[in-house]
Design an enzyme around this catalytic site. Structure first.
Site, PDB file in Angstrom:
ATOM      1  N   ASP A   4      73.322  12.124  43.400  1.00 29.42           N
ATOM      2  CA  ASP A   4      73.599  13.339  42.644  1.00 29.42           C
ATOM      3  C   ASP A   4      74.968  13.884  43.027  1.00 29.42           C
ATOM      4  O   ASP A   4      75.168  14.314  44.159  1.00 29.42           O
ATOM      5  CB  ASP A   4      72.496  14.354  42.962  1.00 29.42           C
ATOM      6  CG  ASP A   4      72.648  15.673  42.264  1.00 29.42           C
ATOM      7  OD1 ASP A   4      73.650  15.883  41.544  1.00 29.42           O
ATOM      8  OD2 ASP A   4      71.755  16.523  42.443  1.00 29.42           O
ATOM      9  N   ASP A  16      77.919  16.971  33.200  1.00 29.04           N
ATOM     10  CA  ASP A  16      78.396  18.311  32.841  1.00 29.04           C
ATOM     11  C   ASP A  16      77.283  19.351  33.006  1.00 29.04           C
ATOM     12  O   ASP A  16      77.461  20.378  33.660  1.00 29.04           O
ATOM     13  CB  ASP A  16      78.908  18.285  31.405  1.00 29.04           C
ATOM     14  CG  ASP A  16      79.747  19.491  31.019  1.00 29.04           C
ATOM     15  OD1 ASP A  16      80.193  20.226  31.906  1.00 29.04           O
ATOM     16  OD2 ASP A  16      79.965  19.664  29.808  1.00 29.04           O
TER      17      ASP A  16
END
Length: 169
Positions: free
Chosen positions: A10, A34
């Protein structure tokens, strides 16, 4: 010479001076990387993006360009937002993809960031073929003239991780 490290996971959890966001031209959040960056970073990022839209980027951020904002609650100081191109089999948009990496590194230099985390720009929803995305990312970063010392390429998924590690080794 830039040290390139590959991690799988991540990007919002990576400790770096700056994290690169594979943004859309509106700068107002979206899906994929995003959306994850906006969710994890909190409303400060969206507010900074809205200010950019109101002042210098009324028509959106052009493909291949990059700008920086606060990183909000992320474990970084800044988010560098860049717009990668949508892949096309009919048109070679590789120069725009290279520009997204180069402009991000140039913005990092302006910020004096030394450690920068990148996703594979355009390799998700924008459909860029994974192997080519890896080649463009690694070759552009290796060939860059920058003060950035350490780039962390964050692989989302095992296939990207495997390809990135092979390209970096």
């Amino acid at each position: 010479m830039i040290r390139i490290e590959v991690v799988q996971g991540d990007i919002t959890a990576v400790r770096a001076d700056a994290v690169v966001n594979a943004a859309n031209s509106t700068l107002l959040g979206g899906g994929g990387v995003d959306g994850a960056i906006h969710r994890a970073g909190g409303p400060e990022i969206l507010e900074a993006c809205r200010e950019l839209r109101a002042s210098t980027h009324r028509d959106g951020l052009p493909t291949g360009d990059a700008v920086a904002t606060t990183a909000g609650r992320l474990p970084a100081r800044w988010v560098i937002h860049t717009v990668g191109p949508v892949w096309s089999g009919a048109t070679d948009r590789t120069p725009l993809l290279r520009s997204a990496y180069s402009r991000s590194l140039a913005v990092a230099d302006e910020l004096r960031a030394r450690v920068v985390a990148f996703p594979l720009i355009s390799a998700g929803a924008y459909g860029w073929p994974l192997e080519d995305a890896v080649d463009v990312a690694v070759s552009t970063i290796r060939g860059a003239s920058t003060e950035v010392e350490h780039v962390v390429l964050v692989a989302y998924g095992e296939a990207a991780d495997r390809l990135l590690r092979a390209a970096v080794d």
